[in-house]
Design a protein around this motif. Structure first.
Motif, mmCIF file in Angstrom:
data_model
loop_
_atom_site.group_PDB
_atom_site.id
_atom_site.type_symbol
_atom_site.label_atom_id
_atom_site.label_comp_id
_atom_site.label_asym_id
_atom_site.label_seq_id
_atom_site.Cartn_x
_atom_site.Cartn_y
_atom_site.Cartn_z
ATOM 1 N N TRP A 1 69.166 48.649 71.041
ATOM 2 C CA TRP A 1 70.074 49.709 70.598
ATOM 3 C C TRP A 1 70.145 49.857 69.085
ATOM 4 O O TRP A 1 69.950 50.953 68.551
ATOM 5 C CB TRP A 1 71.485 49.448 71.146
ATOM 6 C CG TRP A 1 72.522 50.245 70.427
ATOM 7 C CD1 TRP A 1 72.780 51.585 70.568
ATOM 8 C CD2 TRP A 1 73.404 49.779 69.394
ATOM 9 N NE1 TRP A 1 73.778 51.976 69.698
ATOM 10 C CE2 TRP A 1 74.174 50.892 68.970
ATOM 11 C CE3 TRP A 1 73.628 48.533 68.804
ATOM 12 C CZ2 TRP A 1 75.148 50.785 67.967
ATOM 13 C CZ3 TRP A 1 74.590 48.425 67.814
ATOM 14 C CH2 TRP A 1 75.339 49.553 67.404
ATOM 15 N N PHE A 2 70.426 48.779 68.349
ATOM 16 C CA PHE A 2 70.683 48.929 66.922
ATOM 17 C C PHE A 2 69.452 49.460 66.189
ATOM 18 O O PHE A 2 69.548 50.381 65.369
ATOM 19 C CB PHE A 2 71.142 47.604 66.300
ATOM 20 C CG PHE A 2 71.579 47.755 64.872
ATOM 21 C CD1 PHE A 2 72.782 48.360 64.561
ATOM 22 C CD2 PHE A 2 70.771 47.303 63.828
ATOM 23 C CE1 PHE A 2 73.190 48.534 63.244
ATOM 24 C CE2 PHE A 2 71.171 47.456 62.505
ATOM 25 C CZ PHE A 2 72.380 48.081 62.221
ATOM 26 N N GLY A 3 68.295 48.888 66.480
ATOM 27 C CA GLY A 3 67.080 49.368 65.839
ATOM 28 C C GLY A 3 66.791 50.817 66.168
ATOM 29 O O GLY A 3 66.375 51.598 65.301
ATOM 30 N N SER A 4 67.022 51.219 67.424
ATOM 31 C CA SER A 4 66.779 52.606 67.824
ATOM 32 C C SER A 4 67.702 53.566 67.094
ATOM 33 O O SER A 4 67.277 54.642 66.641
ATOM 34 C CB SER A 4 66.972 52.754 69.337
ATOM 35 O OG SER A 4 66.040 51.967 70.051
ATOM 36 N N LEU A 5 68.971 53.194 66.960
ATOM 37 C CA LEU A 5 69.944 54.064 66.294
ATOM 38 C C LEU A 5 69.610 54.236 64.813
ATOM 39 O O LEU A 5 69.595 55.361 64.289
ATOM 40 C CB LEU A 5 71.351 53.484 66.454
ATOM 41 C CG LEU A 5 72.491 54.335 65.902
ATOM 42 C CD1 LEU A 5 72.698 55.590 66.745
ATOM 43 C CD2 LEU A 5 73.795 53.528 65.838
ATOM 44 N N ILE A 6 69.336 53.138 64.122
ATOM 45 C CA ILE A 6 69.074 53.209 62.685
ATOM 46 C C ILE A 6 67.749 53.910 62.412
ATOM 47 O O ILE A 6 67.636 54.710 61.463
ATOM 48 C CB ILE A 6 69.098 51.801 62.060
ATOM 49 C CG1 ILE A 6 70.483 51.154 62.280
ATOM 50 C CG2 ILE A 6 68.754 51.872 60.585
ATOM 51 C CD1 ILE A 6 71.646 51.977 61.747
ATOM 52 N N ARG A 7 66.727 53.654 63.218
ATOM 53 C CA ARG A 7 65.444 54.344 63.008
ATOM 54 C C ARG A 7 65.575 55.846 63.260
ATOM 55 O O ARG A 7 64.932 56.652 62.588
ATOM 56 C CB ARG A 7 64.367 53.725 63.881
ATOM 57 C CG ARG A 7 63.940 52.354 63.405
ATOM 58 C CD ARG A 7 62.723 51.807 64.138
ATOM 59 N NE ARG A 7 62.380 50.507 63.573
ATOM 60 C CZ ARG A 7 62.886 49.351 63.979
ATOM 61 N NH1 ARG A 7 63.751 49.347 64.987
ATOM 62 N NH2 ARG A 7 62.557 48.226 63.407
ATOM 63 N N ALA A 8 66.394 56.214 64.229
ATOM 64 C CA ALA A 8 66.626 57.643 64.458
ATOM 65 C C ALA A 8 67.255 58.291 63.231
ATOM 66 O O ALA A 8 66.917 59.423 62.862
ATOM 67 C CB ALA A 8 67.516 57.850 65.686
ATOM 68 N N LEU A 9 68.166 57.568 62.574
ATOM 69 C CA LEU A 9 68.781 58.093 61.353
ATOM 70 C C LEU A 9 67.752 58.186 60.230
ATOM 71 O O LEU A 9 67.672 59.210 59.530
ATOM 72 C CB LEU A 9 69.942 57.194 60.919
ATOM 73 C CG LEU A 9 70.670 57.614 59.639
ATOM 74 C CD1 LEU A 9 71.368 58.949 59.827
ATOM 75 C CD2 LEU A 9 71.670 56.545 59.206
ATOM 76 N N LEU A 10 66.959 57.153 60.046
ATOM 77 C CA LEU A 10 65.949 57.159 58.991
ATOM 78 C C LEU A 10 64.952 58.297 59.188
ATOM 79 O O LEU A 10 64.535 58.947 58.223
ATOM 80 C CB LEU A 10 65.217 55.818 58.961
ATOM 81 C CG LEU A 10 66.054 54.587 58.610
ATOM 82 C CD1 LEU A 10 65.229 53.320 58.782
ATOM 83 C CD2 LEU A 10 66.591 54.678 57.192
ATOM 84 N N ASN A 11 64.581 58.550 60.428
ATOM 85 C CA ASN A 11 63.615 59.604 60.723
ATOM 86 C C ASN A 11 64.205 61.004 60.595
ATOM 87 O O ASN A 11 63.457 61.981 60.530
ATOM 88 C CB ASN A 11 63.050 59.421 62.136
ATOM 89 C CG ASN A 11 62.175 58.184 62.253
ATOM 90 O OD1 ASN A 11 61.602 57.722 61.271
ATOM 91 N ND2 ASN A 11 62.090 57.635 63.459
#
Length: 333
Positions: free
Chosen positions: A128-138
């Motif tokens: 979850w955490f990695g997916s959420l933050i990467r979605a923001l970065l992208n």
């Protein structure tokens, strides 16, 4: 609004007891930028502790985890929590009340530019955490990201979840979209964006006079300011169904009253957008009531309570603003 289809996550929901504590230190830390996770709570130490444990068992963890505790008394066990990973846990107990005030306190206390916020009654997927933050970065620095929220099985007889977002379709929202899509209990954003729009309105949200719609209000102001809201279904967490059936009507009243305050905040004869939204929110529930009362009586009655809450909240907000305006006029005399 643009939408693209994505596939459902292949990983099942892993409860905290399914992974031994000894596995935490063996997980590989990925190269995410520094980020702060904010969790606000009031008098729910067990739920909060289990949410934190779920986060710390994830494949990736935040650089810091900030606990804003508005409980009547501090909880030493929470204050002494250690992660055992590259995540600093900071426990801040405050006498203040109100979820929006707590979230603003967490935003102000955070040490990093990237912020994530969840509620205190969640379980998270390992990724979850990695997916959420990467979605923001992208998505770039002019976007806020929210993700999928699924209900757990009832934990008590008649247990329910007030809100959830099950869609598997990625979506990008811009401008006036006629609905509310930002989940304050599951979001990530750059601090600069939240600062630019003034953070959460502390008159709205749990613990305030208008005890809901704080995230609706924040989402509306973000879209009005030209920012985008990204729905990233790959970021999955679970909202726990710990509330019993006896709490359902009270929850519907609170949501309606908060929504009424939110609608009333933006009502204007010069701009009928929010009035049209409020009218539709009420009327579509009235229209479906005769059918819903046979299919799901509790939900049908909940709709009526929600409508009453909207009317109460709208009236209360308008009356409060009228008194403030009158007081300011008297002070100028």
């Amino acid at each position: 609004m643009r939408m693209t289809r994505t596939s459902r996550s292949s990983s099942g929901f892993v409860q905290s007891s399914d992974r031994p504590m000894t596995d935490i230190n063996s997980l590989t830390e990925a190269s995410l930028p520094p980020a702060s996770l904010i969790i606000c709570s009031r008098d729910r130490p067990k739920l909060l502790a289990e949410t934190i444990e779920s986060v710390l068992r994830g494949d990736e963890v935040p650089t810091e985890l900030i606990i804003i505790d508005q409980s009547d008394v501090p909880h030493p066990a929470l204050a002494s929590l250690k992660s055992g990973r590259s995540c600093e846990i900071r426990y801040l107990w405050t006498h203040s009340a109100g979820l929006s005030r707590a979230r603003n306190t967490g935003i102000a206390a955070a040490r990093h530019a990237i912020l994530a916020i969840i509620d205190d009654d969640m379980f998270v997927e390992p990724a979850w955490f990695g997916s959420l933050i990467r979605a923001l970065l992208n998505s770039g620095e002019r976007a806020v990201v929210t993700g999928r929220v699924l209900p757990t099985a009832p934990e008590v007889p008649g247990g329910f979840v007030p809100t959830f977002m099950p869609s598997e379709v990625r979506a990008v929202y811009e401008g006036r979209i006629g609905t509310d899509v930002l989940a304050g209990g599951h979001m990530a954003a750059y601090r600069s964006i939240l600062d630019a729009v003034g953070g959460f309105d502390e008159r709205l949200g749990a613990g305030a006079d208008f005890p809901a719609a704080d995230d609706n209000d924040l989402g509306f102001r973000l879209l009005e300011a030209g920012y985008r809201i990204i729905y990233a279904p790959e970021a999955v967490l679970y909202h726990r169904a710990w509330r019993g059936k006896g709490q359902y009507m009270a929850a519907r009243w609170s949501y309606g009253r908060g929504k009424g305050g939110y609608y009333s905040k933006y009502l204007s004869y010069k701009d009928l957008y929010m009035l049209r939204r409020m009218v539709w929110d009420i009327l579509h529930r009235v229209f479906r009531f005769p059918f819903l009362v046979w299919l799901d009586p509790r939900r049908a009655c909940g709709d009526l309570v929600y409508i009453a809450g909207i009317l109460s909240g709208t009236t209360r907000w308008a009356w409060t603003q009228l008194k403030i305006s009158h007081g300011a006029t008297e002070a100028q005399r």
